[in-house]
Design an enzyme around this catalytic site. Structure first.
Site, PDB file in Angstrom:
ATOM      1  CB  ALA A 151      -0.900  -0.008   1.238  1.00  0.00           C
ATOM      2  CB  SER A 175      -1.711  -2.369  -2.920  1.00  0.00           C
ATOM      3  OG  SER A 175      -2.593  -2.103  -1.839  1.00  0.00           O
ATOM      4  CE1 TYR A 209      -6.370  -6.647   2.682  1.00  0.00           C
ATOM      5  CE2 TYR A 209      -5.840  -4.568   1.623  1.00  0.00           C
ATOM      6  CZ  TYR A 209      -5.469  -5.628   2.411  1.00  0.00           C
ATOM      7  OH  TYR A 209      -4.204  -5.675   2.922  1.00  0.00           O
ATOM      8  CB  THR A 246      -5.615  -9.808   0.645  1.00  0.00           C
ATOM      9  OG1 THR A 246      -4.728  -9.358  -0.381  1.00  0.00           O
ATOM     10  CG2 THR A 246      -4.832  -9.969   1.943  1.00  0.00           C
ATOM     11  NE  ARG A 286      -0.508  -4.478  10.261  1.00  0.00           N
ATOM     12  CZ  ARG A 286      -0.697  -4.280   8.958  1.00  0.00           C
ATOM     13  NH1 ARG A 286      -0.545  -3.091   8.431  1.00  0.00           N
ATOM     14  NH2 ARG A 286      -1.034  -5.281   8.198  1.00  0.00           N
ATOM     15  CE  LYS A 322      -0.063 -10.707  -0.792  1.00  0.00           C
ATOM     16  NZ  LYS A 322      -0.378 -10.038   0.464  1.00  0.00           N
ATOM     17  CG  HIS A 367      -0.539  -9.064   5.098  1.00  0.00           C
ATOM     18  ND1 HIS A 367      -1.769  -9.156   4.501  1.00  0.00           N
ATOM     19  CD2 HIS A 367      -0.230  -7.741   5.066  1.00  0.00           C
ATOM     20  CE1 HIS A 367      -2.187  -7.950   4.139  1.00  0.00           C
ATOM     21  NE2 HIS A 367      -1.270  -7.073   4.454  1.00  0.00           N
ATOM     22  N   GLY A 397       7.917  -7.684  -1.360  1.00  0.00           N
ATOM     23  CA  GLY A 397       7.171  -6.525  -0.887  1.00  0.00           C
ATOM     24  C   GLY A 397       8.088  -5.386  -0.496  1.00  0.00           C
ATOM     25  NE  ARG A 398       8.178  -5.179   5.960  1.00  0.00           N
ATOM     26  CZ  ARG A 398       7.503  -6.300   6.151  1.00  0.00           C
ATOM     27  NH1 ARG A 398       7.795  -7.386   5.432  1.00  0.00           N
ATOM     28  NH2 ARG A 398       6.522  -6.364   7.037  1.00  0.00           N
TER      29      ARG A 398
HETATM   30  C1  LIG Z   1       4.099  -1.693   3.706  1.00  0.00           C
HETATM   31  C2  LIG Z   1       3.340  -2.899   3.281  1.00  0.00           C
HETATM   32  C3  LIG Z   1       2.074  -2.757   2.757  1.00  0.00           C
HETATM   33  C4  LIG Z   1       1.366  -3.878   2.338  1.00  0.00           C
HETATM   34  N1  LIG Z   1       0.149  -3.704   1.757  1.00  0.00           N
HETATM   35  C5  LIG Z   1      -0.524  -4.780   1.309  1.00  0.00           C
HETATM   36  C6  LIG Z   1      -1.757  -4.620   0.642  1.00  0.00           C
HETATM   37  O1  LIG Z   1      -2.239  -3.505   0.434  1.00  0.00           O
HETATM   38  N2  LIG Z   1      -2.405  -5.730   0.243  1.00  0.00           N
HETATM   39  C7  LIG Z   1      -1.892  -6.994   0.442  1.00  0.00           C
HETATM   40  O2  LIG Z   1      -2.511  -7.978   0.055  1.00  0.00           O
HETATM   41  N3  LIG Z   1      -0.709  -7.168   1.039  1.00  0.00           N
HETATM   42  C8  LIG Z   1      -0.016  -6.096   1.482  1.00  0.00           C
HETATM   43  N4  LIG Z   1       1.205  -6.282   2.063  1.00  0.00           N
HETATM   44  C9  LIG Z   1       1.788  -7.631   2.142  1.00  0.00           C
HETATM   45  C10 LIG Z   1       2.654  -7.924   0.918  1.00  0.00           C
HETATM   46  O3  LIG Z   1       1.854  -8.153  -0.224  1.00  0.00           O
HETATM   47  C11 LIG Z   1       3.507  -9.197   1.078  1.00  0.00           C
HETATM   48  O4  LIG Z   1       2.709 -10.244   1.521  1.00  0.00           O
HETATM   49  C12 LIG Z   1       4.688  -9.010   2.037  1.00  0.00           C
HETATM   50  O5  LIG Z   1       5.182  -7.701   2.007  1.00  0.00           O
HETATM   51  C13 LIG Z   1       5.797  -9.962   1.663  1.00  0.00           C
HETATM   52  O6  LIG Z   1       6.841  -9.877   2.541  1.00  0.00           O
HETATM   53  P1  LIG Z   1       8.204  -9.053   2.270  1.00  0.00           P
HETATM   54  O7  LIG Z   1       7.890  -7.620   2.536  1.00  0.00           O
HETATM   55  O8  LIG Z   1       9.113  -9.649   3.283  1.00  0.00           O
HETATM   56  O9  LIG Z   1       8.656  -9.311   0.856  1.00  0.00           O
HETATM   57  C14 LIG Z   1       1.927  -5.174   2.489  1.00  0.00           C
HETATM   58  C15 LIG Z   1       3.200  -5.306   3.030  1.00  0.00           C
HETATM   59  C16 LIG Z   1       3.920  -4.192   3.417  1.00  0.00           C
HETATM   60  C17 LIG Z   1       5.308  -4.383   3.955  1.00  0.00           C
HETATM   61  C1  LIG Z   2      -3.819  -0.249   4.060  1.00  0.00           C
HETATM   62  C2  LIG Z   2      -3.424  -1.561   4.655  1.00  0.00           C
HETATM   63  C3  LIG Z   2      -4.632  -2.401   4.969  1.00  0.00           C
HETATM   64  C4  LIG Z   2      -2.474  -2.235   3.703  1.00  0.00           C
HETATM   65  C5  LIG Z   2      -1.852  -3.480   4.233  1.00  0.00           C
HETATM   66  O1  LIG Z   2      -2.246  -4.558   3.880  1.00  0.00           O
HETATM   67  C6  LIG Z   2      -0.733  -3.441   5.130  1.00  0.00           C
HETATM   68  O2  LIG Z   2      -0.331  -2.363   5.586  1.00  0.00           O
HETATM   69  O3  LIG Z   2      -0.207  -4.515   5.431  1.00  0.00           O
END
Ligand SMILES: Cc1cc2nc3c(=O)[nH]c(=O)nc-3n(C[C@H](O)[C@H](O)[C@H](O)COP(=O)(O)O)c2cc1C
Ligand SMILES: CC(C)CC(=O)C(=O)O
Length: 355
Positions: A77, A104, A132, A158, A167, A229, A253, A307-308
């Site tokens: 996000a 996202s 979502y 998701t 968090r 997911k 996640h 992701g990160r």
């Molecule tokens: C800052 C952040 C925001 C995320 N936002 C979403 C999101 O909007 N929707 C979702 O399905 N997963 C979200 N995720 C989960 C990621 O899709 C993913 O599962 C995860 O980041 C994978 O781990 P990694 O960061 O170690 O690669 C988010 C993760 C992070 C770190």
């Molecule tokens: C806006 C949030 C629900 C996005 C998310 O999935 C997250 O921050 O892990």
């Protein structure tokens, strides 16, 4: 920069500390957040030899979307918190790399604009859309249509967020809203009481009632492949096959939902066995090195998401930073694959990974 860790250090210097914490953090004690990376460090690779070939081919096809490598952009996000160009920069970099970006739903740029940016770089970019599902099914259907019209090629629902994880970094920083000027653009005009499009607004619309009927409902509303997911249990993987989903993403996640769940790489073998090749299995969480990708593919994943690392690239250098991160991972994976005696992702086998 030579490693993802160096990108993270640079991103950390550039970001507002509360925003860094939002991106970096996990749920509660962050046990799963750490475990996702630690689990890879416990695994050892056993290479095969004398299988050399001059050319390797890293490309894969995932449900009809070609990808130049089995490393995808996981949905995250709020990219405009990381860089003013936000999702536009990420989309251009992913399109340039020829890989799939899972956008996202909580993006700070509208899906139409993201798709247009990707198309500036590649005529037929591989965009998927993360959903979502919302109690307001009419709204959900409207966003499905918008994403389809923008040209996305699959939906990723998701399923690990019936409620949002706690968090504690965000609590400490009182980070519950986007700064003025930023909004969750896809969620504008959702309904009378829901015009804000802010983070706390997103919190309100993760859907506690989500169940398999909603997945069937979504499948009835689109011809595009529907993946789910965020599953970790082999029985849920069997149910996914039974319910006709197109693919699954093994994910916790990034350690941001239920703390103390296992690392995704540790549940992958049982899930791959349960699915038995019936549908593509993707995985995300903790991938930072080419050897991590090799381990995941060897243990049964068809592709992985990051992701990160993408967020760190974006914060460190916008589009160029994301490109560098993706190319760094590609080169690292290519080298690890070669050293394991593979020429294609599918050459890797479970016997090449040891505990
Ligand atoms: C800052 C952040 C925001 C995320 N936002 C979403 C999101 O909007 N929707 C979702 O399905 N997963 C979200 N995720 C989960 C990621 O899709 C993913 O599962 C995860 O980041 C994978 O781990 P990694 O960061 O170690 O690669 C988010 C993760 C992070 C770190
Ligand atoms: C806006 C949030 C629900 C996005 C998310 O999935 C997250 O921050 O892990």
């Amino acid at each position: 920069m030579r490693t993802i860790a160096e990108f993270e250090a640079t991103a950390r210097e550039r970001l507002d500390p509360a925003h860094y914490d939002y991106f970096a953090g996990g749920a509660q004690d962050e046990i799963t957040l750490r475990e996702n990376e630690e689990a890879y460090k416990r695994l050892r690779l056993v290479p095969r030899v004398l299988r050399g070939s001059d050319k390797r081919d890293l490309s894969v096809d995932l449900l009809g979307t070609p990808s130049s490598m089995p490393i995808l952009v996981a949905p995250t996000a709020f990219h405009r918190l990381a860089h003013p160009d936000g999702e536009l920069a990420t989309a251009r970099a992913a399109a340039r790399a020829g890989t799939i970006m899972i956008v996202s739903m909580a993006s700070t740029t509208a899906i139409e604009d993201i798709a247009a940016a990707a198309r500036e770089v590649a005529p037929d970019p591989g965009l998927w859309f993360q959903l979502y599902l919302q109690p307001d099914l009419e709204f959900t259907e409207a966003i499905v249509r918008r994403a389809e019209n923008a040209g996305v090629k699959a939906f990723v629902v998701t399923v690990d967020s019936p409620v949002l994880g706690r968090r504690e970094r965000d609590d400490r920083n009182a980070f519950h809203d986007l700064p003025p000027g930023l909004a969750v653009e896809n969620l504008r005009n959702i309904g009378e009481n829901r015009s804000g499009g802010t983070a706390s607004h997103v919190r309100d619309i993760v859907m506690s009632a989500l169940n398999w009927d909603h997945i069937a409902w979504l499948r009835s509303k689109t011809r595009l492949p529907v993946l789910i997911k965020g599953l970790l249990h082999a029985e849920d993987a069997r149910l996914a096959v039974h319910h006709g989903v197109a693919g699954i993403v093994v994910s916790n996640h990034g350690g941001r939902q239920l703390d103390t769940v296992p690392a995704t790489i540790d549940v992958l073998p049982e899930i791959a066995a349960a699915v038995g090749g019936a549908l593509p299995v993707l995985l995300d969480g903790g991938i930072r090195r080419g050897t991590d990708v090799v381990k995941a593919l060897a243990l049964g994943a068809d592709a992985v998401g990051v992701g990160r690392p993408v967020v760190w690239g974006l914060a460190a250098g916008g589009r160029e930073g994301v490109s560098e991160v993706l190319e760094m991972l590609r080169a690292d994976f290519d080298q690890a694959l070669a050293l394991c005696g593979g020429r294609h992702p599918a050459d890797l086998t479970p016997d090449q990974v040891r505990r």
